[in-house]
Design an enzyme around this catalytic site. Structure first.
Site, PDB file in Angstrom:
ATOM      1  N   ASP A   1      -2.606 -26.263  55.813  1.00  0.00           N
ATOM      2  CA  ASP A   1      -3.460 -27.152  56.603  1.00  0.00           C
ATOM      3  C   ASP A   1      -3.760 -26.555  57.974  1.00  0.00           C
ATOM      4  O   ASP A   1      -2.932 -25.831  58.536  1.00  0.00           O
ATOM      5  CB  ASP A   1      -2.747 -28.511  56.747  1.00  0.00           C
ATOM      6  CG  ASP A   1      -3.699 -29.603  57.211  1.00  0.00           C
ATOM      7  OD1 ASP A   1      -4.919 -29.392  57.182  1.00  0.00           O
ATOM      8  OD2 ASP A   1      -3.202 -30.674  57.625  1.00  0.00           O
TER       9      ASP A   1
ATOM     10  N   ASN B   1     -11.059 -33.307  48.590  1.00  0.00           N
ATOM     11  CA  ASN B   1     -11.870 -32.316  49.304  1.00  0.00           C
ATOM     12  C   ASN B   1     -13.322 -32.259  48.816  1.00  0.00           C
ATOM     13  O   ASN B   1     -14.199 -31.758  49.518  1.00  0.00           O
ATOM     14  CB  ASN B   1     -11.252 -30.910  49.214  1.00  0.00           C
ATOM     15  CG  ASN B   1     -10.021 -30.722  50.073  1.00  0.00           C
ATOM     16  OD1 ASN B   1      -9.176 -29.883  49.792  1.00  0.00           O
ATOM     17  ND2 ASN B   1      -9.894 -31.515  51.141  1.00  0.00           N
TER      18      ASN B   1
HETATM   19  C1  FPP Z   1      -6.935 -27.122  54.899  1.00  0.00           C
HETATM   20  O1  FPP Z   1      -7.424 -26.939  56.184  1.00  0.00           O
HETATM   21  C2  FPP Z   1      -7.350 -26.057  53.992  1.00  0.00           C
HETATM   22  C3  FPP Z   1      -8.132 -26.226  52.896  1.00  0.00           C
HETATM   23  C4  FPP Z   1      -8.664 -27.517  52.443  1.00  0.00           C
HETATM   24  C5  FPP Z   1      -8.524 -25.095  52.056  1.00  0.00           C
HETATM   25  C6  FPP Z   1      -7.543 -23.982  51.950  1.00  0.00           C
HETATM   26  C7  FPP Z   1      -8.258 -22.792  51.465  1.00  0.00           C
HETATM   27  C8  FPP Z   1      -8.028 -21.526  51.854  1.00  0.00           C
HETATM   28  C9  FPP Z   1      -6.946 -21.108  52.750  1.00  0.00           C
HETATM   29  C10 FPP Z   1      -8.927 -20.448  51.353  1.00  0.00           C
HETATM   30  C11 FPP Z   1      -8.993 -20.206  49.889  1.00  0.00           C
HETATM   31  C12 FPP Z   1      -7.696 -20.145  49.217  1.00  0.00           C
HETATM   32  C13 FPP Z   1      -7.328 -19.280  48.256  1.00  0.00           C
HETATM   33  C14 FPP Z   1      -6.068 -19.524  47.553  1.00  0.00           C
HETATM   34  C15 FPP Z   1      -8.096 -18.086  47.900  1.00  0.00           C
HETATM   35  P1  FPP Z   1      -8.393 -28.053  56.758  1.00  0.00           P
HETATM   36  O2  FPP Z   1      -9.786 -27.618  56.481  1.00  0.00           O
HETATM   37  O3  FPP Z   1      -8.031 -29.378  56.187  1.00  0.00           O
HETATM   38  O4  FPP Z   1      -8.069 -27.984  58.277  1.00  0.00           O
HETATM   39  P2  FPP Z   1      -8.124 -29.173  59.344  1.00  0.00           P
HETATM   40  O5  FPP Z   1      -7.073 -30.175  58.934  1.00  0.00           O
HETATM   41  O6  FPP Z   1      -7.796 -28.499  60.618  1.00  0.00           O
HETATM   42  O7  FPP Z   1      -9.509 -29.742  59.303  1.00  0.00           O
END
Ligand code: FPP
Length: 254
Positions: free
Chosen positions: A27, A75
């Site tokens: 996260d 998501n």
């Molecule tokens: C959460 O941060 C992250 C995600 C919803 C996506 C995670 C994906 C990756 C790291 C890239 C692709 C992964 C792989 C395995 C190739 P957020 O967007 O919820 O952050 P925030 O809470 O600060 O808004």
């Protein structure tokens, strides 16, 4: 080159008490990007670097299963441009990393409603799962279009259908029936769950499977999460006493 702090954290880890299965809620990508004046996708791109680093670190210390929450059922409700960008990033990353996974003897598996992903994504995942199927050093499980409640509902539907078809009786349903009906049925339950970014929630991840997992919350945003932070989570896990409902006196001393 590892920094002295990273090396020192690594050297403090007890090799005989490595968690077999580590699950991570990655996260903070969006906040990390925003703090730098960039779009959220910039954060996800940097998040991939962390993904690579942590996969390597986990397999090096002997973790056997690593589950990453890459895209939740919820998501899908994000802005379309972010969803598309994440799907592109996923295909690109999996494609680029297939050879490394094979070289490092890592098997890729997925959990979640994969059929819901764009065709291109689905196809690449199937290809890489097939290409890496003999990897026996570590299993990397990507949770995609996944949520714990979704998986439990799907499992209940399967069991109800087995009851309807006379394959099982309601009175014979037990923990192992549900365990094996879940997407995670072939994997052990996580010993350690890590969530980055300072949020202290489970967010519909592995609801059934984390019944006895130790939980480590890190305040670090995922793109900044380092090997040292990962080792610290392992050390935190090793400092806990896992009782599984028993008393302290009943637990063998390590
Ligand atoms: C959460 O941060 C992250 C995600 C919803 C996506 C995670 C994906 C990756 C790291 C890239 C692709 C992964 C792989 C395995 C190739 P957020 O967007 O919820 O952050 P925030 O809470 O600060 O808004």
């Amino acid at each position: 080159m590892k920094s002295p702090n990273t090396t020192s954290a690594l050297n403090s880890i007890q090799p005989q008490r490595i968690p077999e299965h580590v699950a991570i809620i990655m996260d903070g990508n969006g906040r990390w990007a925003k703090s730098k004046g960039h779009l959220r996708l910039f954060g996800h791109r940097h998040g991939v670097k962390t993904v690579r680093e942590i996969i390597e670190a986990a397999s090096e210390i002997g973790v056997k299963y690593l589950t990453l929450y890459a895209f939740s059922t919820e998501n899908w409700n994000r802005p379309q441009s972010e969803v598309n960008g994440l799907m592109e990033l996923l295909v690109e990353t999996i494609k680029d990393e297939t050879h490394t996974l094979i070289d490092k003897n890592i098997r890729l598996k997925t959990i979640g409603n994969i059929a819901q992903l764009p065709d291109k994504c689905n196809k690449q995942l199937h290809e890489t799962v097939e290409a890496t199927k003999n990897g026996n050093r570590m299993t990397l499980i990507l949770a995609l279009s996944y949520s714990g409640r979704w998986d439990i509902i799907e499992a209940v539907k399967k069991i109800a259908s087995d009851v309807k078809d006379g394959k099982t009786l309601p009175e014979n349903i037990n923990e192992s029936t549900l365990n094996s009906a879940l997407n995670t049925g072939e994997f052990p339950n996580p010993d350690l769950l890590i969530r980055t970014s300072g949020e202290q929630r489970i967010s519909n991840f592995l609801l059934w499977e984390i019944a006895y997992s130790e939980i480590h919350f890190s305040h670090v945003l995922w793109p900044d999460f380092t090997r040292e932070d990962f080792y610290k989570a392992i050390l935190d896990y090793q400092s806990r006493e896992r009782r599984f409902g028993k008393t302290s006196d009943q637990i063998p001393v390590h």
